[in-house]
Design a protein around this motif. Structure first.
Motif, PDB file in Angstrom:
ATOM      1  N   LEU A 182     -38.903 -18.595  22.042  1.00  0.00           N
ATOM      2  CA  LEU A 182     -37.864 -17.677  22.524  1.00  0.00           C
ATOM      3  C   LEU A 182     -37.902 -17.547  24.042  1.00  0.00           C
ATOM      4  O   LEU A 182     -36.858 -17.457  24.698  1.00  0.00           O
ATOM      5  CB  LEU A 182     -38.023 -16.297  21.867  1.00  0.00           C
ATOM      6  CG  LEU A 182     -37.784 -16.243  20.348  1.00  0.00           C
ATOM      7  CD1 LEU A 182     -38.018 -14.832  19.823  1.00  0.00           C
ATOM      8  CD2 LEU A 182     -36.381 -16.705  19.992  1.00  0.00           C
ATOM      9  N   ARG A 183     -39.106 -17.553  24.587  1.00  0.00           N
ATOM     10  CA  ARG A 183     -39.229 -17.465  26.055  1.00  0.00           C
ATOM     11  C   ARG A 183     -38.692 -18.719  26.732  1.00  0.00           C
ATOM     12  O   ARG A 183     -38.037 -18.658  27.771  1.00  0.00           O
ATOM     13  CB  ARG A 183     -40.690 -17.257  26.456  1.00  0.00           C
ATOM     14  CG  ARG A 183     -41.132 -15.800  26.420  1.00  0.00           C
ATOM     15  CD  ARG A 183     -42.589 -15.690  26.820  1.00  0.00           C
ATOM     16  NE  ARG A 183     -42.833 -16.068  28.212  1.00  0.00           N
ATOM     17  CZ  ARG A 183     -42.913 -15.204  29.226  1.00  0.00           C
ATOM     18  NH1 ARG A 183     -42.798 -13.917  28.996  1.00  0.00           N
ATOM     19  NH2 ARG A 183     -43.125 -15.617  30.454  1.00  0.00           N
ATOM     20  N   ARG A 211     -20.651 -15.199  12.257  1.00  0.00           N
ATOM     21  CA  ARG A 211     -21.944 -14.807  11.706  1.00  0.00           C
ATOM     22  C   ARG A 211     -23.078 -14.821  12.721  1.00  0.00           C
ATOM     23  O   ARG A 211     -24.178 -14.340  12.438  1.00  0.00           O
ATOM     24  CB  ARG A 211     -22.313 -15.683  10.496  1.00  0.00           C
ATOM     25  CG  ARG A 211     -21.374 -15.456   9.313  1.00  0.00           C
ATOM     26  CD  ARG A 211     -22.071 -15.385   7.962  1.00  0.00           C
ATOM     27  NE  ARG A 211     -23.308 -14.664   7.905  1.00  0.00           N
ATOM     28  CZ  ARG A 211     -23.422 -13.365   7.662  1.00  0.00           C
ATOM     29  NH1 ARG A 211     -22.371 -12.617   7.464  1.00  0.00           N
ATOM     30  NH2 ARG A 211     -24.617 -12.808   7.621  1.00  0.00           N
ATOM     31  N   SER A 212     -22.834 -15.372  13.875  1.00  0.00           N
ATOM     32  CA  SER A 212     -23.927 -15.470  14.841  1.00  0.00           C
ATOM     33  C   SER A 212     -23.388 -15.635  16.257  1.00  0.00           C
ATOM     34  O   SER A 212     -22.423 -16.378  16.476  1.00  0.00           O
ATOM     35  CB  SER A 212     -24.812 -16.674  14.469  1.00  0.00           C
ATOM     36  OG  SER A 212     -25.642 -17.021  15.534  1.00  0.00           O
ATOM     37  N   LEU A 213     -24.010 -14.934  17.180  1.00  0.00           N
ATOM     38  CA  LEU A 213     -23.580 -15.063  18.580  1.00  0.00           C
ATOM     39  C   LEU A 213     -24.474 -16.012  19.367  1.00  0.00           C
ATOM     40  O   LEU A 213     -24.052 -16.575  20.371  1.00  0.00           O
ATOM     41  CB  LEU A 213     -23.569 -13.687  19.260  1.00  0.00           C
ATOM     42  CG  LEU A 213     -22.642 -12.639  18.625  1.00  0.00           C
ATOM     43  CD1 LEU A 213     -22.758 -11.306  19.341  1.00  0.00           C
ATOM     44  CD2 LEU A 213     -21.196 -13.138  18.643  1.00  0.00           C
ATOM     45  N   VAL A 214     -25.711 -16.156  18.935  1.00  0.00           N
ATOM     46  CA  VAL A 214     -26.671 -17.018  19.632  1.00  0.00           C
ATOM     47  C   VAL A 214     -27.440 -17.817  18.582  1.00  0.00           C
ATOM     48  O   VAL A 214     -27.944 -17.222  17.626  1.00  0.00           O
ATOM     49  CB  VAL A 214     -27.704 -16.166  20.425  1.00  0.00           C
ATOM     50  CG1 VAL A 214     -28.514 -17.040  21.363  1.00  0.00           C
ATOM     51  CG2 VAL A 214     -27.034 -15.051  21.185  1.00  0.00           C
ATOM     52  N   PRO A 215     -27.546 -19.120  18.741  1.00  0.00           N
ATOM     53  CA  PRO A 215     -28.301 -19.883  17.739  1.00  0.00           C
ATOM     54  C   PRO A 215     -29.797 -19.589  17.820  1.00  0.00           C
ATOM     55  O   PRO A 215     -30.289 -19.113  18.844  1.00  0.00           O
ATOM     56  CB  PRO A 215     -28.010 -21.338  18.108  1.00  0.00           C
ATOM     57  CG  PRO A 215     -27.576 -21.315  19.532  1.00  0.00           C
ATOM     58  CD  PRO A 215     -26.989 -19.969  19.803  1.00  0.00           C
ATOM     59  N   GLY A 216     -30.509 -19.867  16.744  1.00  0.00           N
ATOM     60  CA  GLY A 216     -31.956 -19.628  16.717  1.00  0.00           C
ATOM     61  C   GLY A 216     -32.660 -20.365  17.842  1.00  0.00           C
ATOM     62  O   GLY A 216     -33.537 -19.828  18.503  1.00  0.00           O
ATOM     63  N   SER A 217     -32.278 -21.592  18.050  1.00  0.00           N
ATOM     64  CA  SER A 217     -32.797 -22.338  19.194  1.00  0.00           C
ATOM     65  C   SER A 217     -31.681 -22.409  20.226  1.00  0.00           C
ATOM     66  O   SER A 217     -30.743 -23.179  20.093  1.00  0.00           O
ATOM     67  CB  SER A 217     -33.211 -23.742  18.744  1.00  0.00           C
ATOM     68  OG  SER A 217     -33.444 -24.531  19.877  1.00  0.00           O
ATOM     69  N   ALA A 218     -31.785 -21.558  21.218  1.00  0.00           N
ATOM     70  CA  ALA A 218     -30.676 -21.377  22.161  1.00  0.00           C
ATOM     71  C   ALA A 218     -30.990 -22.044  23.493  1.00  0.00           C
ATOM     72  O   ALA A 218     -31.229 -21.387  24.506  1.00  0.00           O
ATOM     73  CB  ALA A 218     -30.372 -19.895  22.339  1.00  0.00           C
ATOM     74  N   LEU A 225     -34.785  -7.925  20.894  1.00  0.00           N
ATOM     75  CA  LEU A 225     -35.270  -7.591  19.550  1.00  0.00           C
ATOM     76  C   LEU A 225     -34.457  -8.352  18.490  1.00  0.00           C
ATOM     77  O   LEU A 225     -35.006  -8.855  17.505  1.00  0.00           O
ATOM     78  CB  LEU A 225     -35.160  -6.077  19.315  1.00  0.00           C
ATOM     79  CG  LEU A 225     -35.598  -5.601  17.929  1.00  0.00           C
ATOM     80  CD1 LEU A 225     -37.092  -5.842  17.726  1.00  0.00           C
ATOM     81  CD2 LEU A 225     -35.277  -4.125  17.724  1.00  0.00           C
ATOM     82  N   SER A 226     -33.163  -8.468  18.712  1.00  0.00           N
ATOM     83  CA  SER A 226     -32.325  -9.154  17.723  1.00  0.00           C
ATOM     84  C   SER A 226     -32.742 -10.613  17.584  1.00  0.00           C
ATOM     85  O   SER A 226     -32.718 -11.181  16.495  1.00  0.00           O
ATOM     86  CB  SER A 226     -30.846  -9.052  18.107  1.00  0.00           C
ATOM     87  OG  SER A 226     -30.530  -9.942  19.164  1.00  0.00           O
ATOM     88  N   ARG A 227     -33.140 -11.217  18.667  1.00  0.00           N
ATOM     89  CA  ARG A 227     -33.594 -12.612  18.571  1.00  0.00           C
ATOM     90  C   ARG A 227     -34.932 -12.687  17.845  1.00  0.00           C
ATOM     91  O   ARG A 227     -35.166 -13.566  17.027  1.00  0.00           O
ATOM     92  CB  ARG A 227     -33.723 -13.222  19.962  1.00  0.00           C
ATOM     93  CG  ARG A 227     -32.391 -13.362  20.688  1.00  0.00           C
ATOM     94  CD  ARG A 227     -32.547 -14.202  21.933  1.00  0.00           C
ATOM     95  NE  ARG A 227     -32.719 -15.603  21.626  1.00  0.00           N
ATOM     96  CZ  ARG A 227     -33.583 -16.412  22.230  1.00  0.00           C
ATOM     97  NH1 ARG A 227     -34.362 -15.946  23.170  1.00  0.00           N
ATOM     98  NH2 ARG A 227     -33.660 -17.677  21.894  1.00  0.00           N
ATOM     99  N   LEU A 228     -35.819 -11.739  18.149  1.00  0.00           N
ATOM    100  CA  LEU A 228     -37.125 -11.718  17.481  1.00  0.00           C
ATOM    101  C   LEU A 228     -36.972 -11.551  15.981  1.00  0.00           C
ATOM    102  O   LEU A 228     -37.733 -12.110  15.190  1.00  0.00           O
ATOM    103  CB  LEU A 228     -37.944 -10.546  18.013  1.00  0.00           C
ATOM    104  CG  LEU A 228     -38.968 -10.817  19.087  1.00  0.00           C
ATOM    105  CD1 LEU A 228     -39.612  -9.513  19.500  1.00  0.00           C
ATOM    106  CD2 LEU A 228     -40.011 -11.811  18.606  1.00  0.00           C
ATOM    107  N   LEU A 229     -35.977 -10.758  15.572  1.00  0.00           N
ATOM    108  CA  LEU A 229     -35.771 -10.489  14.152  1.00  0.00           C
ATOM    109  C   LEU A 229     -34.886 -11.547  13.497  1.00  0.00           C
ATOM    110  O   LEU A 229     -34.610 -11.470  12.306  1.00  0.00           O
ATOM    111  CB  LEU A 229     -35.114  -9.113  13.960  1.00  0.00           C
ATOM    112  CG  LEU A 229     -35.947  -7.905  14.405  1.00  0.00           C
ATOM    113  CD1 LEU A 229     -35.136  -6.633  14.261  1.00  0.00           C
ATOM    114  CD2 LEU A 229     -37.231  -7.798  13.595  1.00  0.00           C
TER     115      LEU A 229
END
Ligand SMILES: Nc1ncnc2c1ncn2[C@@H]1O[C@H](COP(=O)(O)OP(=O)(O)OP(=O)(O)O)[C@@H](O)[C@H]1O
Ligand SMILES: [Mn+2]
Length: 447
Positions: A114-115, A138-145, A217-221
């Motif tokens: 994430l960092r 359904r998503s604004l940012v992909p898991g691997s952004a 937090l939203s990315r962490l979750l």
């Protein structure tokens, strides 16, 4: 249907969380000793060792069992819809704390990934276009952004082309048009990091740092439905006023000491509630506006609080409330993810202590739309549960600190707030653990 059954379980859980949120700020915090005597599971001594600020945050954090009994005194009514769930939660809390004492061995690789999305720069020459392509219902940012650093960097530094009063909502904000055509909203600092707002959970203005923390937090979750947000200092005199609309510009004035102030146009906006710079710059958060292909609409939240102390909401009174709710679209729609999305949102809101989601936002006309988690200055799926486990044992505060350290406004949260996240996580897991016991196994609880 099996998914309905499981969604139902989550709704009960969500009701407990929402109830918790509703309660803990319905009155001023009583003395700590009173609270401890009411808790079946006293908080760990380490969380009480910190100075009074930490205690205050603790008091406003999650002491809902006591509020439950106070509620009975005020209203002469039992909250039959949720009382058992709250008691069961406290029964399970000590066990959860013992089970999840140490951070997950996989935590560091998650933080690293994430960092890296944020620290890697130069990925995209058109960050606005990249963010627009990422966004779907359904998503604004992909898991691997890959390229997120470029987008956040652009939000934090792109020249401001025009500024206007914010429309929608009740709070002071400025609409920005950034170079390259990106729209964004600027919410200025209203409180110091340490400041505690007395009163109801919805009292006080929004906190700019909360928006930054909520995004990370939203990315962490792995709940990627929070609009991108980054801290930014702006010069009101050099960068906002010269490009301001007439409506916004007329709310600007200068103090004798040279500070520039403004109060904007909104329900709570007036000269007595002005925000001033420090003579040069003003701290705030810039939140990216959703692209035009994702227009928002608002729906009433079925588990909204009543906002009237003596009036109970239906979910507080009726143990069978969720069965009633799921008779209706969009909660009844076969294979609709909405119920699960609301459960995820309840976990998110409990962690950030947002007790004010009386309405929720979705993409207009899309039944499959995720719940877009806007306005965070204040689910559950197997995957969400696994992600929560990954963040136990102090992992959540550690990960949040590592991510927030990358924001221009670091430190975004105080130590007390970081520790509160860890405590709230154990309460969520205790609620889940009690559901598992009641229903006879995880397969009845997790979707
Ligand atoms: N990033 C965004 N992209 C698109 N629309 C947005 C965004 N942020 C806010 N909005 C729209 O503007 C409305 C008001 O925004 P927001 O809830 O942040 O304001 P607020 O003044 O804090 O509201 P409240 O009075 O509920 O606290 C939202 O309901 C939504 O319709
Ligand atoms: Mn708000």
């Amino acid at each position: 249907m099996w998914w309905v059954q499981q969604a139902l379980v989550w709704l009960v859980l969500g009701a407990a969380f929402t109830a918790a949120l509703n309660f803990f700020l319905m009155s001023r915090g009583p003395p700590l000793a009173t609270i401890l005597s009411h808790l079946q599971s006293p908080p760990s001594s380490s969380s009480l060792e910190h100075h009074s600020l930490h205690q205050q945050v603790y008091l406003r954090g999650e002491v809902y069992a006591l509020r439950n009994s106070e509620y009975l005194n005020w209203n002469q009514k039992n909250r039959t819809g949720i009382t058992n769930a709250i008691h069961a939660l406290y029964d399970h809390l000590p066990g959860v704390k013992v089970r999840h004492r140490t951070p997950s061995p996989h935590l560091h690789s998650l933080i690293h990934t994430l960092r890296q999305d944020i620290t890697t720069r130069g990925v995209s020459s058109d960050p606005w276009d990249l963010a627009k392509k990422w966004a779907n219902p359904r998503s604004l940012v992909p898991g691997s952004a890959h390229g997120l650093g470029d987008v956040l960097g652009a939000l934090a530094t792109a020249p401001i082309i025009s500024s206007d009063v914010g429309h929608g909502g009740t709070q002071l904000k400025i609409f920005l048009l950034l170079k390259g055509g990106q729209r964004a909203v600027f919410k200025p600092i209203r409180y110091l990091r340490e400041e505690i707002i007395e009163g109801e959970i919805y009292d006080g203005a929004d906190r700019h740092n909360g928006e930054v923390a909520a995004f990370h937090l939203s990315r962490l979750l792995a709940l990627p439905t929070v609009p991108l947000a980054v801290g930014r200092w702006v010069s009101l005199r050099k960068h906002i006023l010269p490009v301001a609309s007439k409506e916004l510009a007329t709310t600007f004035f200068k103090m004798e000491g040279g500070e520039v102030c403004f109060y904007g146009v909104c329900y709570y906006c007036n000269k007595n509630e002005s925000v001033c710079d420090n003579g040069a710059t003003l701290e705030g958060v810039v939140t990216m506006w959703l692209p035009p292909h994702l227009p928002l609409t608002q729906l009433h939240h079925p588990w909204a609080r009543t906002y009237i102390r003596t009036k109970l909401a239906p979910w507080e009174e009726q143990p069978g409330y969720c069965e009633e709710v799921r008779q209706h679209v969009p909660y009844s729609w076969d294979k609709s993810p909405r119920l699960l999305d609301l459960m995820d949102a309840a976990v998110f809101d409990y962690l950030i202590q947002n007790g004010d989601r009386h309405h929720y936002s979705v993409i207009a006309g899309k039944l499959e739309s995720a719940v877009i988690l806007l306005d965070n200055g204040k689910r559950l799926r197997q995957t969400t549960y696994e992600r929560l486990l990954l963040l136990t044992g102090g992992g959540l505060s550690l990960a949040m600190q590592e991510l927030l350290n990358l924001d221009p406004l670091a430190p975004v949260l105080t130590r007390a707030h970081l520790l509160a996240l860890d405590r709230r996580l154990s309460h969520i897991l205790a609620a889940l653990s009690s559901c598992r016991e009641r229903l006879g196994g995880w397969h009845q609880v997790l979707f």
